[in-house]
Structures are given as structure tokens and as C-alpha cells.
Enzyme design. Structure first.
Site, short mmCIF file in Angstrom:
data_model
loop_
_atom_site.label_atom_id
_atom_site.label_comp_id
_atom_site.label_asym_id
_atom_site.label_seq_id
_atom_site.Cartn_x
_atom_site.Cartn_y
_atom_site.Cartn_z
N MET A 144 0.69 -1.27 0.02
CA MET A 144 -0.07 -0.19 0.00
C MET A 144 0.81 1.22 -0.17
O MET A 144 0.70 2.23 0.34
CB MET A 144 -0.65 -0.11 1.01
N HIS A 168 9.38 -3.56 3.25
CA HIS A 168 8.99 -3.84 1.92
C HIS A 168 10.14 -4.10 0.99
O HIS A 168 10.26 -4.89 0.07
CB HIS A 168 8.15 -2.45 1.41
N GLY A 187 4.99 -10.25 3.93
CA GLY A 187 5.62 -10.13 5.30
C GLY A 187 4.98 -10.90 6.34
O GLY A 187 3.94 -11.01 6.38
N GLU A 188 5.66 -11.44 7.12
CA GLU A 188 5.24 -12.41 8.17
C GLU A 188 4.66 -11.35 9.33
O GLU A 188 4.05 -11.60 10.13
CB GLU A 188 6.39 -13.00 9.20
N GLN A 236 -2.80 -12.46 7.70
CA GLN A 236 -2.90 -12.25 6.50
C GLN A 236 -2.09 -13.23 5.75
O GLN A 236 -2.61 -14.01 4.69
CB GLN A 236 -2.28 -10.93 5.96
P1 AMP Z 1 1.45 -2.84 3.44
O1 AMP Z 1 2.14 -1.71 2.77
O2 AMP Z 1 1.55 -2.61 4.90
O3 AMP Z 1 0.22 -3.29 3.15
O4 AMP Z 1 2.58 -4.01 3.47
C1 AMP Z 1 2.88 -4.68 2.41
C2 AMP Z 1 3.72 -5.95 2.39
O5 AMP Z 1 4.73 -5.63 3.45
C3 AMP Z 1 2.78 -7.20 3.30
O6 AMP Z 1 3.11 -8.23 2.82
C4 AMP Z 1 3.31 -6.88 4.86
O7 AMP Z 1 3.22 -7.79 5.48
C5 AMP Z 1 4.86 -6.29 4.43
N1 AMP Z 1 5.47 -5.83 5.53
C6 AMP Z 1 4.81 -4.44 6.32
N2 AMP Z 1 5.76 -4.19 7.23
C7 AMP Z 1 6.68 -5.23 7.10
C8 AMP Z 1 7.76 -5.33 8.25
N3 AMP Z 1 8.10 -4.61 8.96
N4 AMP Z 1 8.56 -6.31 7.94
C9 AMP Z 1 8.51 -7.42 6.96
N5 AMP Z 1 7.53 -7.06 5.86
C10 AMP Z 1 6.54 -6.08 6.24
#
Ligand code: AMP
Length: 285
Positions: A30, A37, A149-150, A155
Site C-alpha cells: 500500500m 517492503h 511479510g510475516e 494475512q
Molecule cells: P503494507 O504496505 O503495509 O500493506 O504491506 C505490504 C507488505 O509488506 C505485506 O506483505 C506486509 O506484511 C509487508 N510488511 C509490512 N511491514 C513489514 C515489516 N516490518 N517487515 C516485513 N514485512 C513487512
């Protein structure tokens, strides 16, 4: 780096790569990109010839309109990161192209049992919105691989289940949580924390590590959950849940389970943070 907001252009670009037998990986985001990311992008790069990153703030997954409104939109800075990381294609569609009929879709993806517990019970409809957009992105990009991401552990499990149940030919890969030096998981929400709350926020990871230690010492799940919740409340958090579950299906822990995960969601002021820590116990406990 190529960049498009248009669905047809996206389809024709990836079709060209596929005709040349190139392997394609998708990293859905997002935006407001950070090191977490970037770790997903590195994983995607190792898995494939072409890396597509989508940046789309998906209105369907926000249960609260004010969260959607204050979600940080930083496309220019995101673009710089993606160029630096050698991404092949940035897909940044508008809401009208993804949901031309509006948000009242008649077809939505649900993953019952997994999507209504924990985060799902605090954020009704959230995972339906996530599964629906990821399914749409998979259909648009048709990647061989996708990386998540874990950090968003529930999710990740939901999306794994979705591709299995619906025979979607995408391999899902995951990357551990990327953290700040003090242990706070990187998140676009961290920017909303007041300075004094930012200092306290490190207690969240401390609580996870403490739960891990106690699990390894053989303490009971209930007592660890209670101790973790108390510690966070003393540190100023309002805790939605701190729970220990089976890593593969988020079910309640049984005596011989060895693959576990500690999951936490808690508020500091008006900012809701989530984090998790997978824990592997030796089988001869
Ligand atoms: P988002 O942009 O927050 O929707 O996240 C996009 C992807 O990045 C998702 O798969 C999240 O799980 C992953 N993600 C977000 N924050 C982290 C983090 N701190 N470490 C690893 N992956 C992350």
C-alpha cells in the site's frame, strides 16, 4: 523502471515477459515503503526475472474511514526506492480502475475460520478486503511468485489458504519482520506515534521475546499470555490481544505442538500496532 496505472498496459507488459519465459514475482503493497517492503523486493528478485510492485491503498480493507483517510500516500518517495531497488514495474492504479463499479462488489473472497478470528474479529471485513484485492492483483499480473511479510502473519496464512483452495497458480513466499534498532516492527503506522509513545513502543517486541523465553522454559500458554498482557499494560498499552497459537493454522496450542507463533495487537494512544514472533520448540519438551 516501467510504471503504469492502467490495467491493459500492465497486462500487455507482463504478457511480453511471459512470452519470453521470464519468471515474474509480485510484491503487493500500500506504499509508504520502508525497509520491510525492501526485504520483500529482495526476496522477489531472488525468485524471479521480473519484479512487479503494486502500490494501491485498498479502500475495501479499511474498516474505519478515518484510517483510510490518514493512510500516508508517498508515491514519489516510493518511486525513488523502487528505482534504486531495480524493480521492473511499478503498478499504481487508481481506485476507479480497480473498482469501476464502486466498492459494493458482488464477488468477494472470504477465507472462513481464518478470517474472522484475532485481527478479523477486531476489524470486521478487513481480510475479505485483503483477499479480494490480492486475488484481483493475482489475476491482473498473473505472477509465478508473490512475496508477503510475516509482520501480517494472519494475512499470510489467509492468502496461502486462498491460493490452495482456489487453485491459483502462484507460489507464496514470506519474509521475517523487519525491525528498528530497538525492536519495533517497521510500519507505516509508526509515523503516527507521538514521541513519548515511540519510545514506549519497543515494549511490544520485548513482550514477544519474553513470551518466547517463557515458552522455551516450559511455562503454560495461559500464564505467558497473562504476563505479557500485564507487562504491556504497565508500559502504557491498551492490549487487544496477546496470544500464542499454532503457527500453521492459528488454532489453540496442543501439548505436542512445536511450531508456534506469538501474536500481539495493542494500542498506544490512537495508534494500533501489531507484531508477531514465530517460536519453534524442540520436540522433546
Ligand atoms: P503494507 O504496505 O503495509 O500493506 O504491506 C505490504 C507488505 O509488506 C505485506 O506483505 C506486509 O506484511 C509487508 N510488511 C509490512 N511491514 C513489514 C515489516 N516490518 N517487515 C516485513 N514485512 C513487512
Amino acid at each position: 523502471m516501467r510504471e503504469t496505472a492502467r490495467l491493459l498496459e500492465l497486462r500487455s507488459l507482463v504478457q511480453g515477459w511471459r512470452q519470453r519465459n521470464e519468471r515474474i514475482a509480485l510484491v503487493p503493497t500500500m506504499g509508504n515503503l520502508h525497509e520491510g517492503h525492501r526485504a520483500l523486493i529482495r526476496e522477489a528478485r531472488q525468485r524471479s526475472d521480473r519484479v512487479v510492485v503494486s502500490v494501491f491503498v485498498n479502500p475495501l480493507q479499511f474498516d474505519k474511514p478515518e484510517d483510510l483517510k490518514r493512510y500516508p500516500r508517498t508515491l514519489e518517495a516510493d518511486r525513488d526506492i523502487l528505482v534504486r531497488d531495480n524493480v521492473d514495474l511499478l503498478f499504481s492504479p487508481g481506485v476507479e480502475s480497480i473498482y469501476p463499479q464502486g466498492l459494493n462488489l458482488s464477488t468477494r473472497v472470504q477465507v472462513p475460520k481464518l478470517d474472522d478470528i484475532l485481527e478479523g474479529s477486531y476489524r470486521p471485513g478487513h481480510f475479505e478486503g485483503v483477499a479480494t484485492i490480492v486475488c484481483k492483483l493475482f489475476n491482473l499480473v498473473q505472477p509465478d511468485d508473490a512475496v508477503f511479510g510475516e509482520k501480517d502473519y494472519q494475512q499470510l496464512l489467509i492468502l496461502r489458504r486462498m491460493v490452495t483452495d482456489l487453485d491459483i497458480p502462484v507460489r507464496i513466499h514470506s519474509v521475517p519482520v523487519a525491525r528498528e534498532a530497538d525492536g519495533l516492527a517497521l510500519s507505516s503506522r509508526n509515523g503516527h506515534l507521538h514521541e513519548h509513545d515511540r519510545r514506549r513502543a519497543a515494549a511490544l517486541y520485548k513482550a514477544l521475546k519474553c513470551a518466547e523465553d517463557l515458552l522455551k522454559q516450559g511455562k503454560s500458554v495461559n500464564s505467558i499470555e497473562r504476563a505479557g498482557t500485564d507487562a504491556l499494560e504497565r508500559a502504557g498499552f491498551k492490549v487487544d490481544y496477546l496470544t500464542i497459537r499454532r503457527a500453521d493454522d492459528l488454532g489453540n496450542v496442543q501439548v505436542n505442538d512445536t511450531a508456534l507463533v506469538v501474536l500481539v495487537a495493542a494500542w498506544l494512544g490512537n495508534v494500533r500496532l501489531i507484531d508477531c514472533l514465530p517460536v519453534y520448540l524442540s520436540s522433546n519438551r
